[in-house]
Design an enzyme around this catalytic site. Sequence first.
Site, PDB file in Angstrom:
ATOM      1  N   GLU A   1      -6.684   4.827   8.030  1.00  0.00           N
ATOM      2  CA  GLU A   1      -6.607   6.234   7.867  1.00  0.00           C
ATOM      3  C   GLU A   1      -7.469   6.914   7.022  1.00  0.00           C
ATOM      4  OE1 GLU A   1      -2.796   5.739   5.689  1.00  0.00           O
ATOM      5  OE2 GLU A   1      -1.867   5.130   7.408  1.00  0.00           O
TER       6      GLU A   1
ATOM      7  N   SER B   1       3.413  -2.250  10.133  1.00  0.00           N
ATOM      8  CA  SER B   1       4.904  -2.412  10.487  1.00  0.00           C
ATOM      9  C   SER B   1       5.550  -3.567   9.967  1.00  0.00           C
ATOM     10  CB  SER B   1       5.333  -2.061  11.806  1.00  0.00           C
ATOM     11  OG  SER B   1       4.830  -0.642  12.139  1.00  0.00           O
TER      12      SER B   1
ATOM     13  N   GLU C   1      -5.375  -4.834  10.240  1.00  0.00           N
ATOM     14  CA  GLU C   1      -4.479  -3.960  10.640  1.00  0.00           C
ATOM     15  C   GLU C   1      -4.862  -3.057  11.922  1.00  0.00           C
ATOM     16  OE1 GLU C   1      -2.474  -2.795   6.757  1.00  0.00           O
ATOM     17  OE2 GLU C   1      -4.229  -1.039   7.001  1.00  0.00           O
TER      18      GLU C   1
ATOM     19  N   GLY D   1       2.656   2.139  10.747  1.00  0.00           N
ATOM     20  CA  GLY D   1       3.779   3.318  10.720  1.00  0.00           C
ATOM     21  C   GLY D   1       4.308   3.768  12.134  1.00  0.00           C
TER      22      GLY D   1
ATOM     23  N   LYS E   1      -0.009   4.349  -0.341  1.00  0.00           N
ATOM     24  CA  LYS E   1      -0.386   5.480   0.343  1.00  0.00           C
ATOM     25  C   LYS E   1      -0.242   6.719  -0.702  1.00  0.00           C
ATOM     26  CE  LYS E   1       0.095   3.203   4.742  1.00  0.00           C
ATOM     27  NZ  LYS E   1       0.038   3.369   6.164  1.00  0.00           N
TER      28      LYS E   1
ATOM     29  N   HIS F   1      -9.527   1.533   4.847  1.00  0.00           N
ATOM     30  CA  HIS F   1      -8.201   1.466   5.544  1.00  0.00           C
ATOM     31  C   HIS F   1      -8.294   2.511   6.612  1.00  0.00           C
ATOM     32  CE1 HIS F   1      -3.972   2.563   6.587  1.00  0.00           C
ATOM     33  NE2 HIS F   1      -3.743   1.569   5.875  1.00  0.00           N
TER      34      HIS F   1
ATOM     35  N   ASN G   1       0.938  -1.254  -0.059  1.00  0.00           N
ATOM     36  CA  ASN G   1       0.104  -0.070   0.052  1.00  0.00           C
ATOM     37  C   ASN G   1       0.988   0.983   0.061  1.00  0.00           C
ATOM     38  OD1 ASN G   1      -1.810   2.033   0.481  1.00  0.00           O
ATOM     39  ND2 ASN G   1      -2.601   1.241   2.534  1.00  0.00           N
TER      40      ASN G   1
HETATM   41  P1  13P Z   1       3.155   0.559   7.686  1.00  0.00           P
HETATM   42  O1  13P Z   1       3.815  -0.840   7.190  1.00  0.00           O
HETATM   43  O2  13P Z   1       4.065   1.616   7.177  1.00  0.00           O
HETATM   44  O3  13P Z   1       3.045   0.270   9.262  1.00  0.00           O
HETATM   45  O4  13P Z   1       1.577   0.468   7.176  1.00  0.00           O
HETATM   46  C1  13P Z   1       0.744  -0.316   7.238  1.00  0.00           C
HETATM   47  C2  13P Z   1      -0.399  -0.126   6.346  1.00  0.00           C
HETATM   48  O5  13P Z   1      -1.148   0.837   6.754  1.00  0.00           O
HETATM   49  C3  13P Z   1      -0.880  -0.782   5.001  1.00  0.00           C
HETATM   50  O6  13P Z   1      -1.884  -0.549   4.631  1.00  0.00           O
END
Ligand code: 13P
Length: 254
Positions: free
Chosen positions: A97, A213, A167, A173, A11, A95, A9
Amino acid sequence: MRIPFIAGNWKMYKTVHEAVEFVKELRPAVKDITDVEIVLAPAFTAVHALADAARNTKIGVAAQNLHWEREGAFTGEVSPAMVREAGAEYVIVGHSERRRLFGETDAIVNRKALAAIDARLTPIVCIGETLEEREREETFAVLDRQIKDGLDRLTAEQTAELVVAYEPVWAIGTGRTATAAQAGEAHAHIRKRLRQWFGGDAADHCHIIYGGSVKPDNIRDLIAEADVDGALVGGASLEVRSFTEIVTRSRAAV
Ligand code: 13P
């Protein structure tokens, strides 16, 4: 038999040019890997070019979002058919976010998942608890609500084809991965609910992948868990080398 499913992903990273360069480098690195489903989710602007660059390879393409309506006066939105036409086969829905920053509720996630399926896109439906919810021991209750409401009205056949991404919000992150045991426990719970609500075939066929992560050094432990079928990778998917390592190691563990 569920083969590992590893999705990057991206982003809001990577221009069209950077996305295409990434695929050019990734292609030779993964050309002999047939036993892992590899998917990249670029920003909307790069979906078409990335799909072109990935043509005749095993690399699949996902969008990161979509609108549920077919068309209309929705400035700034992209319809399921537009996403599909641009070359995506998958779409990330719900997601954390988007839930946190853009107000997506389980009801919206549900509309998007159904609209995606209708347009022949496979939804990657994200669920997961916040740190406060985990500390209040509400993890399973939160997952239950997100599954029940987010997957409302999906048939068993549609659920079988789905990808569910667990997740935990506190692991995204932050460099703080869920332990393999924590991920394994949550995934087992999700599979149990899918079995209860959609039947054995759907539960056995559906991919449940972990995100938060994920790095080359923790993918082996995570995927060794019986119900962890792959990963949704953020930061570590932005470099060809670390993404390739994650793909390779997911396979060695099976
Ligand atoms: P990270 O791997 O940067 O923690 O992000 C995970 C994520 O949100 C994947 O959709």
